[in-house]
Each structure stands twice: as C-alpha cells, then as structure tokens.
Motif scaffolding. Structure first.
Motif, PDB file in Angstrom:
ATOM      1  N   VAL A  62       0.957  -1.215  -0.120  1.00 18.58           N
ATOM      2  CA  VAL A  62       0.044  -0.013  -0.123  1.00 18.58           C
ATOM      3  C   VAL A  62       0.950   1.108  -0.238  1.00 18.58           C
ATOM      4  O   VAL A  62       1.800   1.378   0.802  1.00 18.58           O
ATOM      5  CB  VAL A  62      -0.861   0.099   1.117  1.00 18.58           C
ATOM      6  N   ARG A  63       0.847   1.999  -1.166  1.00 18.13           N
ATOM      7  CA  ARG A  63       1.695   3.005  -1.189  1.00 18.13           C
ATOM      8  C   ARG A  63       1.130   4.480  -0.802  1.00 18.13           C
ATOM      9  O   ARG A  63      -0.006   4.625  -1.233  1.00 18.13           O
ATOM     10  CB  ARG A  63       2.280   3.111  -2.638  1.00 18.13           C
ATOM     11  N   ALA A  64       2.037   5.231   0.146  1.00 18.15           N
ATOM     12  CA  ALA A  64       1.614   6.450   0.591  1.00 18.15           C
ATOM     13  C   ALA A  64       2.925   7.310   0.964  1.00 18.15           C
ATOM     14  O   ALA A  64       3.805   6.810   1.651  1.00 18.15           O
ATOM     15  CB  ALA A  64       0.713   6.423   1.534  1.00 18.15           C
ATOM     16  N   ASP A  65       2.637   8.457   0.334  1.00 16.44           N
ATOM     17  CA  ASP A  65       3.732   9.444   0.496  1.00 16.44           C
ATOM     18  C   ASP A  65       5.220   8.937   0.012  1.00 16.44           C
ATOM     19  O   ASP A  65       6.242   9.195   0.581  1.00 16.44           O
ATOM     20  CB  ASP A  65       3.720   9.872   1.757  1.00 16.44           C
ATOM     21  N   GLY A  66       5.202   8.082  -1.096  1.00 14.66           N
ATOM     22  CA  GLY A  66       6.567   7.435  -1.605  1.00 14.66           C
ATOM     23  C   GLY A  66       6.903   6.433  -0.541  1.00 14.66           C
ATOM     24  O   GLY A  66       8.188   5.797  -0.730  1.00 14.66           O
TER      25      GLY A  66
END
Ligand SMILES: [Zn+2]
Length: 80
Positions: A62-66
């Motif tokens: 799960v990708r968030a803020d790199g």
C-alpha cells in the motif's frame, strides 16, 4: 531393394525427429531430460513496511507518500 530400405530408414528418422520435437514443445525450452522440473515461480521484488518493517511482495504494498506499507492500517500510523 537397398533403396527401399534407405527411404524406410529416412522415414523412421523423420517420424522420430518430429515426435521428439512435439514432446519438447510442451515443456518450455528444449529440455534434454523429460523429467525437467517445472519452471520456478517468477522472483518478485520484496519491500518492507515503513511502519512495522515486515517484508512482503511489492505488488501487495500500500503506497503512500512514497513509502510502502503492509496494510492500509499502517498507512495511518507513523513511519519508523
Ligand atoms: Zn506494517
């Protein structure tokens, strides 16, 4: 008579060659042995969760803020 034997031998060789080709075609690249193991699964890139450090396949990240996280719950928690 020897001519007939020659053509007969040639025909047998052709049949054998075609048969071995057909057998090899089903199991991927020309494997010398018929007991070749099945192809290993594709190696997947691994990544670690920015919060808990757990290693898991990048495709499940799960990708968030790199950053990569193991679950949506850890996205909301601070990265370590
Ligand atoms: Zn995590």
């Amino acid at each position: 008579m020897s001519r007939l034997l020659f053509w007969l031998a040639l025909a047998v060789l052709v049949v054998m060659a075609v048969r071995s080709k057909l057998r090899g075609a089903g199991s991927g690249p020309a494997a010398p042995s018929r007991r070749a193991p099945p192809e290993p699964p594709a190696i997947e890139t691994m990544t670690s969760c920015a919060h808990c450090g757990l290693y898991f396949p990048a495709s499940e990240a799960v990708r968030a803020d790199g950053l990569d996280y193991c679950s949506p719950a850890h996205v909301r928690l601070p990265a370590k």
